[in-house]
Design an enzyme around this catalytic site. Structure first.
Site, mmCIF file in Angstrom:
data_model
loop_
_atom_site.group_PDB
_atom_site.id
_atom_site.type_symbol
_atom_site.label_atom_id
_atom_site.label_comp_id
_atom_site.label_asym_id
_atom_site.label_seq_id
_atom_site.Cartn_x
_atom_site.Cartn_y
_atom_site.Cartn_z
ATOM 1 N N LEU A 279 44.509 39.020 36.878
ATOM 2 C CA LEU A 279 44.590 40.406 36.969
ATOM 3 C C LEU A 279 43.462 41.148 36.254
ATOM 4 O O LEU A 279 42.901 40.694 35.243
ATOM 5 C CB LEU A 279 45.868 40.854 36.285
ATOM 6 C CG LEU A 279 46.935 40.661 36.922
ATOM 7 C CD1 LEU A 279 48.242 41.325 36.460
ATOM 8 C CD2 LEU A 279 47.144 40.611 38.568
ATOM 9 N N ASP B 197 40.899 45.610 50.262
ATOM 10 C CA ASP B 197 41.323 44.671 50.988
ATOM 11 C C ASP B 197 42.082 45.680 52.156
ATOM 12 O O ASP B 197 43.124 45.642 52.540
ATOM 13 C CB ASP B 197 42.452 43.768 50.780
ATOM 14 C CG ASP B 197 42.109 42.873 49.320
ATOM 15 O OD1 ASP B 197 41.210 42.203 49.699
ATOM 16 O OD2 ASP B 197 42.300 43.300 48.400
ATOM 17 N N GLU C 279 41.256 45.329 36.240
ATOM 18 C CA GLU C 279 41.210 46.615 36.353
ATOM 19 C C GLU C 279 41.818 47.170 37.503
ATOM 20 O O GLU C 279 42.448 48.200 37.538
ATOM 21 C CB GLU C 279 39.971 47.390 35.629
ATOM 22 C CG GLU C 279 40.318 48.858 35.310
ATOM 23 C CD GLU C 279 41.363 49.229 34.173
ATOM 24 O OE1 GLU C 279 41.709 48.013 33.206
ATOM 25 O OE2 GLU C 279 41.921 50.244 34.123
ATOM 26 N N GLY C 280 41.311 46.567 38.683
ATOM 27 C CA GLY C 280 41.655 47.109 39.900
ATOM 28 C C GLY C 280 43.200 46.929 39.926
ATOM 29 O O GLY C 280 43.938 47.869 40.189
ATOM 30 N N HIS C 281 43.944 45.787 39.654
ATOM 31 C CA HIS C 281 45.349 45.318 39.329
ATOM 32 C C HIS C 281 46.020 46.620 38.673
ATOM 33 O O HIS C 281 47.065 47.145 38.722
ATOM 34 C CB HIS C 281 45.608 44.145 39.300
ATOM 35 C CG HIS C 281 45.032 42.907 39.911
ATOM 36 N ND1 HIS C 281 44.324 42.170 39.530
ATOM 37 C CD2 HIS C 281 45.357 42.392 41.277
ATOM 38 C CE1 HIS C 281 43.806 41.310 40.614
ATOM 39 N NE2 HIS C 281 44.498 41.554 41.519
HETATM 40 P P1 AMP Z 1 44.852 40.179 44.936
HETATM 41 O O1 AMP Z 1 45.343 39.687 43.522
HETATM 42 O O2 AMP Z 1 43.381 39.905 44.972
HETATM 43 O O3 AMP Z 1 45.912 39.604 46.126
HETATM 44 O O4 AMP Z 1 45.220 41.781 45.002
HETATM 45 C C1 AMP Z 1 46.426 42.044 44.655
HETATM 46 C C2 AMP Z 1 46.344 43.675 45.023
HETATM 47 O O5 AMP Z 1 45.293 44.382 44.025
HETATM 48 C C3 AMP Z 1 45.983 43.883 46.529
HETATM 49 O O6 AMP Z 1 46.508 45.064 47.026
HETATM 50 C C4 AMP Z 1 44.472 44.344 46.005
HETATM 51 O O7 AMP Z 1 44.071 45.046 47.354
HETATM 52 C C5 AMP Z 1 44.212 44.920 45.218
HETATM 53 N N1 AMP Z 1 43.079 44.963 44.513
HETATM 54 C C6 AMP Z 1 42.046 43.870 44.368
HETATM 55 N N2 AMP Z 1 41.148 44.157 43.958
HETATM 56 C C7 AMP Z 1 41.068 45.685 43.668
HETATM 57 C C8 AMP Z 1 40.066 46.950 43.409
HETATM 58 N N3 AMP Z 1 38.955 46.245 43.103
HETATM 59 N N4 AMP Z 1 40.452 48.058 43.447
HETATM 60 C C9 AMP Z 1 41.712 48.276 44.048
HETATM 61 N N5 AMP Z 1 42.667 47.372 44.171
HETATM 62 C C10 AMP Z 1 42.308 46.213 44.013
#
Ligand code: AMP
Length: 284
Positions: free
Chosen positions: A33, A151, A35-37
């Site tokens: 995880l 995504d 900062e996006g998460h």
């Molecule tokens: P992941 O763990 O990469 O599958 O991402 C989990 C969720 O976090 C998904 O909905 C991604 O689109 C979102 N996510 C990943 N990176 C970012 C980011 N930089 N900004 C916003 N949401 C993100």
């Protein structure tokens, strides 16, 4: 902030889930995880009584030869972020908990939207992603589910799945979170060397350049973005497209309105994606 309940088994999860009253948000992640998460969890926290985070590295959405085996696994710090952002419950199952009978025979098909862009480069990826999202939605039973615009094709397909299959959940999209210099946050950024990271900046720079040309029409947007990428030969571009955000088809030159500028490129050993929603304006 009290620590969230952490469930690894279906029984532990069902037990904790049954204790939650009111609206329930889910944020689905593959762990590592950042900062996006955290932003997704925060948005969920602001609009719901309860927040559930799932942490599951879904083997079904990785093809042979992709990065499943080296994908970062950081559960301890993931749980710290969940606690800091006020999650109530974390579901962190292993693959055999999610797939007790092995690989599922029945799956969700992403259809034509799953065969272009990311789907063209990663056959089967979106079927695997939608299958696990469907399973987790069934297990969690949320009011709302939060996904990142980072995504964009995934978000679009999840919205389509919910609508096409009449799923009783509201899908919420959250804007991409970036580093101060524009690089989109991604769990995969840890693969980048310092030099790769410099090269990787060309993706967000290309999107910004394209956005700046939005009032001059689609060709100008594509040209401005491509111009940035051609000056960075170490970024091996898979695609750079300006598409309709609903159909994912390339927009024609006369197009005006909401569009999506999306890019995918390999930098070093790492495949990166980024996109920017923009409104094409100006005179026809
Ligand atoms: P992941 O763990 O990469 O599958 O991402 C989990 C969720 O976090 C998904 O909905 C991604 O689109 C979102 N996510 C990943 N990176 C970012 C980011 N930089 N900004 C916003 N949401 C993100």
């Amino acid at each position: 902030m009290s620590a969230p309940v952490v469930a690894h088994t279906r029984a532990e999860f069902a037990d904790a889930r049954a204790k939650l009253d009111g609206s329930v948000a889910v944020v689905m992640t593959m762990g590592a995880l950042h900062e996006g998460h955290a932003t997704l969890i925060r948005e969920a926290r602001a609009a719901n009584d309860n927040v559930i985070v799932t942490i599951f590295l879904n083997p079904l959405q990785f093809a042979a030869g992709e990065d499943l085996s080296r994908y970062p696994r950081t559960l301890t710090s993931d749980l710290e972020i969940c606690e800091r952002e006020g999650a109530d419950l974390v579901f962190a199952p292993s693959p055999d908990v999610v797939y007790p009978d092995g690989e599922p025979g029945v799956r969700i098909s992403a259809g034509p939207l799953g065969t272009v862009l990311e789907g063209a480069s990663r056959p089967g990826h979106f079927d695997g992603m939608l299958t696990v999202v469907n399973k987790l939605l069934n297990i969690v039973g949320p009011t709302r589910a939060y996904y990142g615009q980072k995504d964009a094709q995934q978000l679009l397909l999840i919205k389509r799945m919910a609508r096409d299959l009449d799923m009783p959940v509201e899908i919420v999209g959250v804007p991409t979170v970036r580093e101060h210099d524009g690089l989109a946050l991604s769990s995969r950024n840890v693969y980048l060397s310092e030099h790769d990271r410099e090269v990787a900046l060309c993706l967000s720079k290309a999107l910004k350049a394209g956005e700046a040309a939005r009032n001059s029409g689609p060709a100008a947007v594509r040209r401005a973005a491509r111009e940035v990428l051609v000056h960075e030969p170490l970024a091996l571009v898979d695609y750079l497209v300006l598409v309709d955000p609903v159909t994912l088809e390339q927009v024609p030159e006369y197009f005006r309105g909401e569009a999506l500028l999306a890019v995918a490129a390999k930098v070093g050993t790492t495949r990166l994606i980024d996109n920017i929603p923009l409104v094409i304006g100006g005179d026809r």
